[in-house]
Design a protein around this motif. Structure first.
Motif, mmCIF file in Angstrom:
data_model
loop_
_atom_site.group_PDB
_atom_site.id
_atom_site.type_symbol
_atom_site.label_atom_id
_atom_site.label_comp_id
_atom_site.label_asym_id
_atom_site.label_seq_id
_atom_site.Cartn_x
_atom_site.Cartn_y
_atom_site.Cartn_z
ATOM 1 N N ASP A 215 16.587 7.835 -0.633
ATOM 2 C CA ASP A 215 16.047 8.196 -1.752
ATOM 3 C C ASP A 215 15.499 6.919 -2.651
ATOM 4 N N LYS A 216 16.182 5.736 -2.423
ATOM 5 C CA LYS A 216 15.470 4.712 -3.297
ATOM 6 C C LYS A 216 14.335 4.206 -2.162
ATOM 7 N N LEU A 217 14.336 4.302 -1.046
ATOM 8 C CA LEU A 217 13.208 4.016 -0.274
ATOM 9 C C LEU A 217 12.046 4.815 -0.533
ATOM 10 N N LYS A 218 12.274 6.022 -0.559
ATOM 11 C CA LYS A 218 11.259 6.960 -0.882
ATOM 12 C C LYS A 218 10.572 6.763 -2.123
ATOM 13 N N GLN A 219 11.417 6.225 -3.242
ATOM 14 C CA GLN A 219 10.613 5.911 -4.476
ATOM 15 C C GLN A 219 9.637 4.748 -4.149
ATOM 16 N N GLN A 220 10.204 3.669 -3.435
ATOM 17 C CA GLN A 220 9.409 2.600 -3.251
ATOM 18 C C GLN A 220 8.288 3.046 -2.408
ATOM 19 N N LEU A 221 8.458 3.923 -1.656
ATOM 20 C CA LEU A 221 7.259 4.380 -0.693
ATOM 21 C C LEU A 221 6.201 4.854 -1.511
ATOM 22 N N ALA A 222 6.498 5.894 -2.387
ATOM 23 C CA ALA A 222 5.595 6.338 -3.446
ATOM 24 C C ALA A 222 5.082 5.381 -4.146
ATOM 25 N N ARG A 223 5.554 4.537 -4.684
ATOM 26 C CA ARG A 223 4.996 3.440 -5.473
ATOM 27 C C ARG A 223 3.884 2.362 -4.642
ATOM 28 N N ALA A 224 4.364 2.135 -3.432
ATOM 29 C CA ALA A 224 3.668 1.483 -2.700
ATOM 30 C C ALA A 224 2.269 2.152 -2.286
ATOM 31 N N ILE A 225 2.333 3.528 -2.063
ATOM 32 C CA ILE A 225 1.201 4.228 -1.702
ATOM 33 C C ILE A 225 0.240 4.241 -3.057
ATOM 34 N N SER A 226 0.976 4.457 -4.040
ATOM 35 C CA SER A 226 0.026 4.545 -5.350
ATOM 36 C C SER A 226 -0.505 3.269 -5.893
ATOM 37 N N GLU A 227 0.055 2.011 -5.148
ATOM 38 C CA GLU A 227 -0.470 0.996 -5.448
ATOM 39 C C GLU A 227 -1.345 0.333 -4.298
ATOM 40 N N GLU A 228 -1.657 1.312 -3.346
ATOM 41 C CA GLU A 228 -2.270 0.875 -2.166
ATOM 42 C C GLU A 228 -2.098 -0.201 -1.296
ATOM 43 N N GLU A 229 -0.569 -0.443 -1.498
ATOM 44 C CA GLU A 229 -0.007 -1.613 -0.253
ATOM 45 C C GLU A 229 0.486 -0.665 0.772
ATOM 46 N N TYR A 230 -0.623 -0.605 1.932
ATOM 47 C CA TYR A 230 -0.293 0.428 3.111
ATOM 48 C C TYR A 230 0.614 -0.467 3.967
ATOM 49 N N GLU A 231 0.367 -1.518 4.250
ATOM 50 C CA GLU A 231 1.291 -2.313 4.866
ATOM 51 C C GLU A 231 2.675 -1.971 4.626
ATOM 52 N N LYS A 232 2.800 -2.373 3.584
ATOM 53 C CA LYS A 232 4.362 -2.163 2.826
ATOM 54 C C LYS A 232 4.783 -0.671 3.017
ATOM 55 N N ALA A 233 3.997 0.309 2.639
ATOM 56 C CA ALA A 233 4.354 1.567 3.021
ATOM 57 C C ALA A 233 4.925 1.789 4.366
ATOM 58 N N ALA A 234 4.121 1.444 5.377
ATOM 59 C CA ALA A 234 4.085 1.529 6.805
ATOM 60 C C ALA A 234 5.936 1.023 7.081
ATOM 61 N N VAL A 235 5.930 -0.102 6.542
ATOM 62 C CA VAL A 235 7.627 -0.670 6.672
ATOM 63 C C VAL A 235 8.428 0.258 6.299
ATOM 64 N N LEU A 236 7.945 0.546 4.954
ATOM 65 C CA LEU A 236 9.030 1.619 4.410
ATOM 66 C C LEU A 236 9.198 2.858 5.109
ATOM 67 N N ARG A 237 8.386 3.468 5.697
ATOM 68 C CA ARG A 237 8.241 4.661 6.326
ATOM 69 C C ARG A 237 9.162 4.551 7.461
ATOM 70 N N ASP A 238 9.184 3.352 8.058
ATOM 71 C CA ASP A 238 9.854 3.120 9.644
ATOM 72 C C ASP A 238 11.521 3.057 9.056
ATOM 73 N N GLN A 239 11.516 2.534 7.989
ATOM 74 C CA GLN A 239 13.025 2.345 7.481
ATOM 75 C C GLN A 239 13.583 3.704 7.043
ATOM 76 N N ILE A 240 12.950 4.414 6.295
ATOM 77 C CA ILE A 240 13.268 5.660 6.020
ATOM 78 C C ILE A 240 13.517 6.579 7.315
ATOM 79 N N ARG A 241 12.628 6.581 8.445
ATOM 80 C CA ARG A 241 13.056 7.289 9.465
ATOM 81 C C ARG A 241 14.254 6.977 10.152
ATOM 82 N N ASN A 242 14.397 5.482 10.314
ATOM 83 C CA ASN A 242 15.587 4.978 11.004
ATOM 84 C C ASN A 242 16.890 5.486 10.250
ATOM 85 N N LEU A 243 16.850 5.367 8.771
ATOM 86 C CA LEU A 243 18.259 5.942 8.201
ATOM 87 C C LEU A 243 18.349 7.512 8.346
#
Ligand SMILES: [Zn+2]
Ligand SMILES: [Zn+2]
Lengths: 181, 351
Positions: A136-164
């Motif tokens: 849940d927390k990572l998803k929130q961070q992901l949404a924030r990263a996307i809205s702030e156009e930090e796509y590299e960070k978003a990709a890392v977060l997406r992987d972390q979410i997938r693993n969990l």
């Protein structure tokens, strides 16, 4: 926690009152609550966050008193008498829940509506709950990263979410289902 | 390098805690427990930690072997409860080296696990508590009922046995008289608000404890998640109230903060109440950038200035005037070094 008034019996209700915009709090046992209410007829009981909920209201109106004297039982495992439980609010052992099932059922339903546990069960649920919270927390961070156009960070977060999520899926399939259904 | 890392939302949320109540099914609860039973619960908990090979991370504190000051100091650090002290003949605590997990044994329930962290980190605090729970309940007969969940000594805790709580600092909401509304709003979503210090009317130091009222019918994650949301909302509300106070009269606001700093830097006698009230201003001043001091250091100072912690510092059981004298002198030296290099003292820009 002991009762703020008598200091002898355990507190079973947490009372919050408002007078002149001032908040007052007290932890009381059922006996003292009755006295307290008599001394303060104007007290607002709508904020009564009663731990025992409607249990107390009935005790106050006097109705419950009759029902309770009618009920008597003793827990065979620990020897606790139901009347003793009524006095101090504490059960003697896990088997008391069986011995006093009927009145406890009534009391717990009054507190929670339909009293049904939802959540963890003992014995290696292995933190499914905390996994879900992490996701849940990572998803929130992901949404924030996307809205702030930090796509590299978003990709890392997406992987972390997938693993969990994969980890959670394994755990659920291994049969560590939650207690309700 | 940073001695005082910044915890999330710590300008408003001081600390958070997740507590789980557990009992062994085959041992009587506290009121019916023999001395043998009490020893058995302690040794079971220890064995569980040993078999998970993490016993080295915990230290055992048998309550009967500690001095009164040592016991009360653990309470001041929120690591144990007053109830554990009143059970001192039978009770013990297992505390992790970082003081982030505390396992109280033979309090009201056989086992009470707490994950405790600064700021708003409830997910992490929950993770810590659940991890310890997994270890302690592995191969142990935990009292559980499929309908009523974890069975506890007081039936009001039955269900998840969970209490999630946050300690929040709400000076601006308090002074703008919005606290009543906050309490009601929390009540509606199932959370209780109570003042941390002082009883009755106003919480000394504007510190409040938020926690869930009931433990049945809502899953752990549901309760924790809604507490996180509620804390974030109340933090936003507090920040807005701070901003409006500053906008209304910035000079008066800074004046009030700095007068409190002035008293703390010069007082010779400080009682606990006054200290808490003044430190609330210091914490607020640091939160909005009127002074440049790490909030974690301020919180640490607040905790260090409690009676038992001061007694421990003096290596004597202090009371009354002695406490006030030592508190004042400790505060003078600690606070002056904390805000010594404060370059934003009279800054134009306040966030
Ligand atoms: Zn009482
Ligand atoms: Zn029993």
């Amino acid at each position: 926690m002991m009762c703020d008034e008598c200091g002898v019996r355990p507190a079973t209700i947490h009372l919050t009152t408002f007078a002149d915009g001032e908040k007052k709090e007290k932890n009381l046992c059922a006996t003292c609550l009755t006295k307290y209410k008599m001394n303060l007829p104007a007290m607002d009981l709508t904020n009564l966050a009663g731990i025992l909920g409607g249990f107390i209201e009935k005790a106050l109106s006097g109705k419950k008193e009759e029902d309770d004297t009618a009920y008597s039982a003793v827990c065979e495992s620990c020897g606790l008498d139901y009347k003793q439980f009524k006095r101090n609010g504490m059960l003697g052992c896990a088997d008391c829940y069986k011995a006093f099932r009927e009145p406890l059922e009534e009391m717990l339903s009054r507190m929670h509506g339909n009293a049904q546990h939802v959540g963890r069960i003992p014995g290696g649920m292995n933190s499914q709950v905390s996994l879900r919270l992490q996701i849940d927390k990572l998803k929130q961070q992901l949404a924030r990263a996307i809205s702030e156009e930090e796509y590299e960070k978003a990709a890392v977060l997406r992987d972390q979410i997938r693993n969990l999520q994969a980890e959670l899926k394994v755990k659920t399939e291994v049969g560590e289902g939650s207690a309700h259904e | 390098m940073n001695k005082y890392p910044m915890a999330p939302e710590s300008d408003v949320v001081v600390s958070c805690r997740v507590r789980l109540a557990r009992n062994y099914a085959d041992i009587p609860f506290y009121t019916k427990m023999s001395e043998e039973n009490a020893k058995e619960t302690i040794s079971r908990a220890l064995k569980s930690l040993q078999s998970a090979n993490i016993n080295g991370m915990y230290r055992l504190f048998p309550m009967s072997e500690l001095s009164d000051t040592e016991r009360r100091m653990l309470v001041e650090k929120h690591l144990i409860s007053l109830d554990l002290i009143s059970n001192k003949e039978k009770a013990a605590a297992l505390i992790s080296t970082g003081e982030t997990v505390s396992i109280m044994i033979n309090e009201e329930d056989h086992i009470r696990i707490q994950g405790l962290l600064p700021g708003l980190q409830l997910e992490k605090a929950a993770q810590l508590a659940f991890h310890a729970d997994d270890i302690l309940s592995k191969n142990a007969p935990i009292a559980f009922d499929s309908k009523w969940g974890y069975l506890t000594a007081c039936p009001t805790n039955a269900g998840t046995g969970l209490r999630a709580s946050a300690l929040v600092h709400l000076p601006a909401i308090t002074v703008t008289k919005q606290m009543g509304a906050v309490i009601q709003a929390f009540g509606k979503i199932g959370f209780t608000v109570r003042g941390l210090y002082g009883e009755g009317t106003e919480a000394e130091g504007s510190l409040y404890q938020l926690s869930n009222q009931t433990a049945m019918g809502r899953s752990e994650e549901d309760v924790i998640r809604s507490l996180i949301d509620a804390c974030q909302q109340v933090a936003e509300q507090e920040r807005a109230a701070r901003k409006s106070l500053i906008e209304r009269d910035q000079d008066a606001f800074i004046d009030k903060m700095m007068r409190s700093v002035g008293i703390l830097l010069n007082a010779r006698l400080l009682d606990e109440k006054e200290f808490m009230r003044l430190m609330s201003d210091v914490r607020l001043a640091a939160g909005v950038g009127v002074i440049n001091a790490p909030i974690a250091a301020i919180d640490e100072l607040i905790q260090r200035m409690q009676p038992a912690s001061l007694s421990s510092l003096a290596e004597a059981s202090l009371t009354g005037r002695d406490l006030m004298l030592l508190r004042a002198s400790e505060v003078r030296s600690s606070l002056s070094s904390l805000i010594k290099d404060s370059d934003t003292l009279f800054s134009e820009e306040i966030k």
